[in-house]
Design a protein around this motif. Structure first.
Motif, PDB file in Angstrom:
ATOM      1  N   ILE A 159      -9.416  -6.093   2.914  1.00 31.71           N
ATOM      2  CA  ILE A 159      -8.298  -6.548   2.090  1.00 31.71           C
ATOM      3  C   ILE A 159      -7.263  -7.293   2.928  1.00 31.71           C
ATOM      4  CG2 ILE A 159      -6.400  -5.803   0.598  1.00 31.71           C
ATOM      5  CD1 ILE A 159      -8.116  -3.369  -0.164  1.00 31.71           C
ATOM      6  N   GLY A 160      -6.805  -6.670   4.019  1.00 32.39           N
ATOM      7  CA  GLY A 160      -5.796  -7.316   4.850  1.00 32.39           C
ATOM      8  C   GLY A 160      -5.391  -6.452   6.023  1.00 32.39           C
ATOM      9  N   LYS A 161      -4.346  -6.881   6.718  1.00 31.26           N
ATOM     10  CA  LYS A 161      -3.850  -6.151   7.887  1.00 31.26           C
ATOM     11  C   LYS A 161      -2.431  -5.666   7.642  1.00 31.26           C
ATOM     12  CE  LYS A 161      -6.555  -7.817  11.788  1.00 31.26           C
ATOM     13  NZ  LYS A 161      -6.506  -8.391  13.146  1.00 31.26           N
ATOM     14  N   VAL A 162      -2.131  -4.488   8.199  1.00 24.76           N
ATOM     15  CA  VAL A 162      -0.802  -3.905   8.056  1.00 24.76           C
ATOM     16  C   VAL A 162       0.190  -4.675   8.936  1.00 24.76           C
ATOM     17  CG1 VAL A 162       0.592  -1.821   8.404  1.00 24.76           C
ATOM     18  CG2 VAL A 162      -1.772  -1.639   7.564  1.00 24.76           C
ATOM     19  N   ILE A 163       1.331  -5.056   8.341  1.00 22.23           N
ATOM     20  CA  ILE A 163       2.359  -5.761   9.119  1.00 22.23           C
ATOM     21  C   ILE A 163       3.635  -4.936   9.256  1.00 22.23           C
ATOM     22  CG2 ILE A 163       1.475  -8.074   8.616  1.00 22.23           C
ATOM     23  CD1 ILE A 163       3.558  -8.339   6.447  1.00 22.23           C
ATOM     24  N   MET A 197       0.866  -1.186   0.000  1.00 20.17           N
ATOM     25  CA  MET A 197       0.000   0.000   0.000  1.00 20.17           C
ATOM     26  C   MET A 197       0.901   1.233   0.000  1.00 20.17           C
ATOM     27  SD  MET A 197      -3.075   1.006   2.621  1.00 20.17           S
ATOM     28  CE  MET A 197      -4.146   2.417   2.362  1.00 20.17           C
ATOM     29  N   ASN A 198       0.873   2.005  -1.065  1.00 27.15           N
ATOM     30  CA  ASN A 198       1.697   3.213  -1.114  1.00 27.15           C
ATOM     31  C   ASN A 198       0.837   4.437  -1.391  1.00 27.15           C
ATOM     32  OD1 ASN A 198       1.107   2.931  -3.832  1.00 27.15           O
ATOM     33  ND2 ASN A 198       3.165   2.222  -4.395  1.00 27.15           N
ATOM     34  N   ASN A 199       1.528   5.563  -1.703  1.00 27.78           N
ATOM     35  CA  ASN A 199       0.851   6.857  -1.890  1.00 27.78           C
ATOM     36  C   ASN A 199       0.152   7.331  -0.622  1.00 27.78           C
ATOM     37  OD1 ASN A 199       1.747   6.664  -4.484  1.00 27.78           O
ATOM     38  ND2 ASN A 199      -0.264   6.740  -5.456  1.00 27.78           N
ATOM     39  N   LEU A 200       0.619   6.853   0.529  1.00 20.87           N
ATOM     40  CA  LEU A 200       0.108   7.362   1.807  1.00 20.87           C
ATOM     41  C   LEU A 200       0.830   8.669   2.121  1.00 20.87           C
ATOM     42  CD1 LEU A 200       0.261   3.967   3.704  1.00 20.87           C
ATOM     43  CD2 LEU A 200      -1.845   5.295   3.437  1.00 20.87           C
ATOM     44  N   SER A 201       0.119   9.632   2.653  1.00 16.44           N
ATOM     45  CA  SER A 201       0.751  10.914   2.993  1.00 16.44           C
ATOM     46  C   SER A 201       1.823  10.713   4.061  1.00 16.44           C
ATOM     47  CB  SER A 201      -0.310  11.906   3.484  1.00 16.44           C
ATOM     48  OG  SER A 201      -0.909  11.441   4.677  1.00 16.44           O
ATOM     49  N   TRP A 202       2.773  11.626   4.109  1.00 17.62           N
ATOM     50  CA  TRP A 202       3.904  11.472   5.021  1.00 17.62           C
ATOM     51  C   TRP A 202       3.463  11.434   6.485  1.00 17.62           C
ATOM     52  CZ3 TRP A 202       5.038  15.137   8.724  1.00 17.62           C
ATOM     53  CH2 TRP A 202       4.385  16.378   8.608  1.00 17.62           C
ATOM     54  N   ASP A 203       2.311  12.096   6.778  1.00 18.61           N
ATOM     55  CA  ASP A 203       1.814  12.117   8.156  1.00 18.61           C
ATOM     56  C   ASP A 203       0.589  11.222   8.345  1.00 18.61           C
ATOM     57  OD1 ASP A 203       0.083  13.565   6.621  1.00 18.61           O
ATOM     58  OD2 ASP A 203      -0.165  15.205   8.064  1.00 18.61           O
ATOM     59  N   ALA A 204       0.402  10.254   7.439  1.00 20.25           N
ATOM     60  CA  ALA A 204      -0.764   9.357   7.532  1.00 20.25           C
ATOM     61  C   ALA A 204      -0.743   8.580   8.846  1.00 20.25           C
ATOM     62  CB  ALA A 204      -0.776   8.397   6.351  1.00 20.25           C
ATOM     63  N   ASP A 205      -1.905   8.519   9.490  1.00 20.00           N
ATOM     64  CA  ASP A 205      -2.039   7.764  10.748  1.00 20.00           C
ATOM     65  C   ASP A 205      -2.316   6.301  10.409  1.00 20.00           C
ATOM     66  OD1 ASP A 205      -2.461   6.861  13.276  1.00 20.00           O
ATOM     67  OD2 ASP A 205      -4.350   7.930  13.601  1.00 20.00           O
ATOM     68  N   ILE A 206      -1.269   5.529  10.299  1.00 20.87           N
ATOM     69  CA  ILE A 206      -1.382   4.115   9.957  1.00 20.87           C
ATOM     70  C   ILE A 206      -0.341   3.343  10.750  1.00 20.87           C
ATOM     71  CG2 ILE A 206       0.162   4.386   7.966  1.00 20.87           C
ATOM     72  CD1 ILE A 206      -1.405   2.118   6.578  1.00 20.87           C
ATOM     73  N   GLY A 207      -0.717   2.194  11.274  1.00 19.09           N
ATOM     74  CA  GLY A 207       0.206   1.417  12.084  1.00 19.09           C
ATOM     75  C   GLY A 207      -0.006  -0.078  11.924  1.00 19.09           C
ATOM     76  N   ILE A 208       0.928  -0.825  12.492  1.00 17.91           N
ATOM     77  CA  ILE A 208       0.859  -2.285  12.426  1.00 17.91           C
ATOM     78  C   ILE A 208      -0.430  -2.767  13.096  1.00 17.91           C
ATOM     79  CG2 ILE A 208       1.947  -4.432  13.200  1.00 17.91           C
ATOM     80  CD1 ILE A 208       4.642  -2.990  13.018  1.00 17.91           C
ATOM     81  N   GLY A 209      -1.145  -3.653  12.429  1.00 19.07           N
ATOM     82  CA  GLY A 209      -2.400  -4.195  12.955  1.00 19.07           C
ATOM     83  C   GLY A 209      -3.633  -3.528  12.398  1.00 19.07           C
ATOM     84  N   ASP A 210      -3.450  -2.381  11.729  1.00 14.52           N
ATOM     85  CA  ASP A 210      -4.608  -1.712  11.128  1.00 14.52           C
ATOM     86  C   ASP A 210      -5.195  -2.561  10.004  1.00 14.52           C
ATOM     87  OD1 ASP A 210      -4.828   0.574  12.649  1.00 14.52           O
ATOM     88  OD2 ASP A 210      -3.467   1.757  11.395  1.00 14.52           O
ATOM     89  N   THR A 211      -6.520  -2.521   9.907  1.00 15.85           N
ATOM     90  CA  THR A 211      -7.215  -3.229   8.826  1.00 15.85           C
ATOM     91  C   THR A 211      -7.382  -2.290   7.639  1.00 15.85           C
ATOM     92  OG1 THR A 211      -8.433  -4.707  10.312  1.00 15.85           O
ATOM     93  CG2 THR A 211      -9.383  -4.326   8.140  1.00 15.85           C
ATOM     94  N   LEU A 270       3.231  -2.551   4.218  1.00 15.67           N
ATOM     95  CA  LEU A 270       3.144  -3.929   3.747  1.00 15.67           C
ATOM     96  C   LEU A 270       1.923  -4.565   4.386  1.00 15.67           C
ATOM     97  CD1 LEU A 270       4.889  -5.662   1.855  1.00 15.67           C
ATOM     98  CD2 LEU A 270       5.980  -6.638   3.876  1.00 15.67           C
ATOM     99  N   ILE A 271       1.098  -5.231   3.567  1.00 21.53           N
ATOM    100  CA  ILE A 271      -0.186  -5.766   4.040  1.00 21.53           C
ATOM    101  C   ILE A 271      -0.233  -7.280   3.846  1.00 21.53           C
ATOM    102  CG2 ILE A 271      -2.691  -5.688   3.744  1.00 21.53           C
ATOM    103  CD1 ILE A 271      -2.290  -2.878   2.562  1.00 21.53           C
ATOM    104  N   ALA A 272      -0.693  -7.973   4.864  1.00 16.48           N
ATOM    105  CA  ALA A 272      -0.939  -9.421   4.777  1.00 16.48           C
ATOM    106  C   ALA A 272      -2.407  -9.625   4.427  1.00 16.48           C
ATOM    107  CB  ALA A 272      -0.619 -10.107   6.097  1.00 16.48           C
ATOM    108  N   PRO A 273      -2.718 -10.223   3.284  1.00 16.25           N
ATOM    109  CA  PRO A 273      -4.131 -10.417   2.903  1.00 16.25           C
ATOM    110  C   PRO A 273      -4.857 -11.294   3.911  1.00 16.25           C
ATOM    111  CG  PRO A 273      -2.647 -10.888   1.063  1.00 16.25           C
ATOM    112  CD  PRO A 273      -1.789 -10.771   2.283  1.00 16.25           C
ATOM    113  N   PHE A 274      -6.155 -11.048   4.054  1.00 13.67           N
ATOM    114  CA  PHE A 274      -6.961 -11.880   4.944  1.00 13.67           C
ATOM    115  C   PHE A 274      -7.157 -13.282   4.371  1.00 13.67           C
ATOM    116  CE2 PHE A 274      -8.785  -7.801   6.657  1.00 13.67           C
ATOM    117  CZ  PHE A 274      -8.315  -7.982   7.943  1.00 13.67           C
ATOM    118  N   ILE A 275      -7.126 -13.395   3.051  1.00 14.15           N
ATOM    119  CA  ILE A 275      -7.450 -14.663   2.410  1.00 14.15           C
ATOM    120  C   ILE A 275      -6.216 -15.278   1.768  1.00 14.15           C
ATOM    121  CG2 ILE A 275      -8.087 -13.593   0.202  1.00 14.15           C
ATOM    122  CD1 ILE A 275      -9.900 -16.550   1.832  1.00 14.15           C
ATOM    123  N   ASP A 276      -6.064 -16.593   1.916  1.00 17.06           N
ATOM    124  CA  ASP A 276      -5.002 -17.327   1.223  1.00 17.06           C
ATOM    125  C   ASP A 276      -5.565 -17.743  -0.135  1.00 17.06           C
ATOM    126  OD1 ASP A 276      -3.035 -19.003   0.261  1.00 17.06           O
ATOM    127  OD2 ASP A 276      -2.792 -20.137   2.124  1.00 17.06           O
TER     128      ASP A 276
END
Length: 294
Positions: free
Chosen positions: A236-240, A207-221, A254-260
């Motif tokens: 789609i998945g969870k942030v790792i 997942m890219n094109n996030l703003s430099w101050d985007a509030d995103i962290g590990i575990g976010d859906t 980097l995102i781990a998809p929910f589905i295999d």
């Protein structure tokens, strides 16, 4: 004549004894008294009777064993055939139970997502290492067209339809290098946007094109942000992991998809999501439960 008798005397004696033995065997069991000579001969031949009787018993026993073996072999073959049929029936029952379980999960998605959907079964996979594509057994005859979103059990985003025939459809999977979708951080106090891309050689999404101050962290859906091709809120998945990108001007995750995608057997193609329903609220509690189970 004498020379002939001398030369073959052993054979003549044996033949004589056999004839006598047969003659007196025929006497056994007759309803009359033996004369002295017959009684004497029968007593002398008693060992011969024992041998003949033993041979008869052995022959009968051997014949019985042969017949019994043949019968037992046939019964074993019948039992093996029955066992094989029972095992096949059990496998079919297990398969049906698993399919029913997966279909129930799909139906649960339909309950809280009032979209028009078409169910399909996976019948093929891409044969090369440069694309990730599934083929399902539904096509234009079932209302499927190009660029329709596809979900797997639990409503997880699986991909988007690509080539469509009358009775089949190809699905470009989320981990394919050509897959692109708008992504949204599901957390209410964030709601930051980015672009989710597949990576053919990886089991992770970028997942890219996030703003430099985007509030995103590990575990976010991460869910779909909504567009002409995707309804809003498909998980789609969870942030790792999160890292700065483009010299710190943006961020990427980097995102781990929910589905295999390798284990998918049934899918739902969303043929119409014009209701514009926002799935974020009902999906929020659903994924919390999923996370707890993991």
């Amino acid at each position: 004549m004498l020379e002939f008798l001398k030369e073959h005397r052993k054979k003549i004696v044996i033949i004589f004894l056999v004839v006598v033995l047969i003659r007196f065997i025929n006497l056994v069991g007759r309803d009359r008294d033996y004369n002295k000579f017959e009684g004497l001969v029968i007593d002398l031949l008693r060992p011969g009777f024992v041998v003949v009787n033993s041979i008869q018993d052995f022959s009968k026993g051997t014949l019985r064993v042969i017949l019994d073996y043949k019968s037992v072999k046939e019964e074993n073959e019948e039992l093996k055939d029955k066992i094989e049929k029972l095992n096949y029936s059990l496998r079919q029952i297990e398969k049906i139970m698993l399919e029913n379980h997966r279909l129930r999960e799909s139906l649960n998605f339909k309950k809280y997502a009032p979209y028009k959907v078409v169910g399909g079964t996976v019948i093929g996979h891409s044969a090369d290492n440069w694309s990730n594509i599934l083929v399902i057994d539904r096509g234009s005859k079932s209302g499927i067209r190009r660029k329709m979103p596809v979900v797997a059990k639990g409503g997880y985003l699986l991909g988007i339809t690509q080539q469509v025939t009358a009775h089949t459809a190809q699905i470009l999977l989320i981990n394919d290098g050509n897959f692109v979708a708008g992504g949204l951080v599901q957390r209410k106090d964030s709601r930051n946007l980015g672009v989710v891309k597949g990576q053919t050689q990886e089991s992770r999404l970028l997942m890219n094109n996030l703003s430099w101050d985007a509030d995103i962290g590990i575990g976010d859906t991460i869910v779909t942000s909504g567009s002409q091709y995707y309804p809003k809120g498909l998980p789609i998945g969870k942030v790792i992991s999160v890292s700065p990108d483009n010299y710190g001007l943006t961020q990427s995750a980097l995102i781990a998809p929910f589905i295999d995608v390798r284990k998918v057997e049934e899918v739902l193609v969303i043929t119409d999501f014009s209701t514009k329903v926002d799935l974020l609220e009902p999906l929020n509690s659903n994924h919390q439960l999923e996370g707890e189970r993991e």
